[in-house]
Design a protein around this motif. Structure first.
Motif, PDB file in Angstrom:
ATOM      1  N   PRO A 161      58.950 -28.615  62.303  1.00 54.28           N
ATOM      2  CA  PRO A 161      59.047 -27.168  62.484  1.00 54.28           C
ATOM      3  C   PRO A 161      59.405 -26.884  63.935  1.00 54.28           C
ATOM      4  N   HIS A 162      59.787 -25.655  64.242  1.00 57.80           N
ATOM      5  CA  HIS A 162      60.016 -25.327  65.644  1.00 57.80           C
ATOM      6  C   HIS A 162      58.667 -25.309  66.366  1.00 57.80           C
ATOM      7  N   PRO A 163      58.590 -25.868  67.587  1.00 50.87           N
ATOM      8  CA  PRO A 163      57.301 -25.922  68.284  1.00 50.87           C
ATOM      9  C   PRO A 163      56.878 -24.605  68.941  1.00 50.87           C
ATOM     10  N   SER A 164      57.520 -23.527  68.595  1.00 49.88           N
ATOM     11  CA  SER A 164      57.198 -22.213  69.164  1.00 49.88           C
ATOM     12  C   SER A 164      55.757 -21.803  68.846  1.00 49.88           C
ATOM     13  N   TRP A 165      55.161 -20.969  69.713  1.00 51.71           N
ATOM     14  CA  TRP A 165      53.832 -20.418  69.450  1.00 51.71           C
ATOM     15  C   TRP A 165      53.822 -19.635  68.146  1.00 51.71           C
ATOM     16  N   ARG A 166      54.980 -19.153  67.733  1.00 46.37           N
ATOM     17  CA  ARG A 166      55.048 -18.399  66.474  1.00 46.37           C
ATOM     18  C   ARG A 166      54.666 -19.273  65.289  1.00 46.37           C
TER      19      ARG A 166
END
Ligand code: SF4
Length: 194
Positions: A161-166
């Protein structure tokens, strides 16, 4: 290779598109690869902080990604070992909800095959987010489904997954990612980086 890098750095194909966003920024391609890399990070597109720094993943997403990979900053930014090739080399701007816009498709269409041909055979690729997974795996399913099927692609490819805080909520809902996938990925990273 240096000619290709120079051409990408000089690219302004998206100038009009970026000028029309709220940030009205100019293209600033963040180019970070060299032949011989052992690990390719196939990402999405730089965020605003990376647009400012000119180096990939100089943000909290980068901190989380380095933790997932089990490597420190010095290793991450070693161009002889790690390449970062996103689906767009420039920050795309924000949408109305202040989320990053998707990578402009023209970037991958223009540059991606040329970059991959120049990189040669890379023993390990991590596919960060849906856009990279679509391009490299040819899949269009939801990210959760693609990442859950990681064993179908390992040990050469790992969808993440994208490692963004989202995605912090996603990580809580899918504990198998940290418990099962990450230990195998970290072992593979150590193996290919030597
Ligand atoms: S995103 Fe890609 S195609 Fe668009 S200006 Fe930047 S380098 Fe060029």
């Amino acid at each position: 290779m240096s000619a290709l890098i120079s051409r990408i750095r000089a690219c302004t194909l998206c100038a009009t598109r970026f000028a029309a966003t709220a940030t009205a920024h100019a293209p600033r391609p963040v180019v970070w690869f060299r032949p011989g890399a052992k690990l390719l990070i196939a990402g999405q597109a730089p965020g605003a902080r990376v647009h400012a720094s000119g180096r990939p993943f100089t943000d909290p997403s980068g901190d989380r990604l380095r933790d997932w990979l089990g490597i420190d900053e010095a290793t991450f930014y070693d161009l002889d070992r790690i390449a970062v090739v996103p689906m767009a080399f420039c920050f795309p701007g924000y949408d109305a909800k202040k989320a990053d816009l998707p990578p402009p498709p023209v970037c991958a269409k223009t540059w991606h095959d040329k970059v991959m041909a120049n990189l040669g055979d890379v023993p390990l690729t991590v596919l960060v987010g849906a856009h990279a997974q679509r391009w490299h795996l040819g899949v269009r399913g939801p990210v959760t489904q693609v990442v859950a099927g990681w064993r179908d692609h390992a040990p050469r490819l790992f969808p993440l997954p994208h490692p963004s805080w989202r995605n912090t909520g996603w990580l809580k809902k899918n504990p198998w990612f940290e418990a099962d996938l990450l230990p195998v990925l970290r072992g593979r990273v150590q193996e290919v980086l030597g």
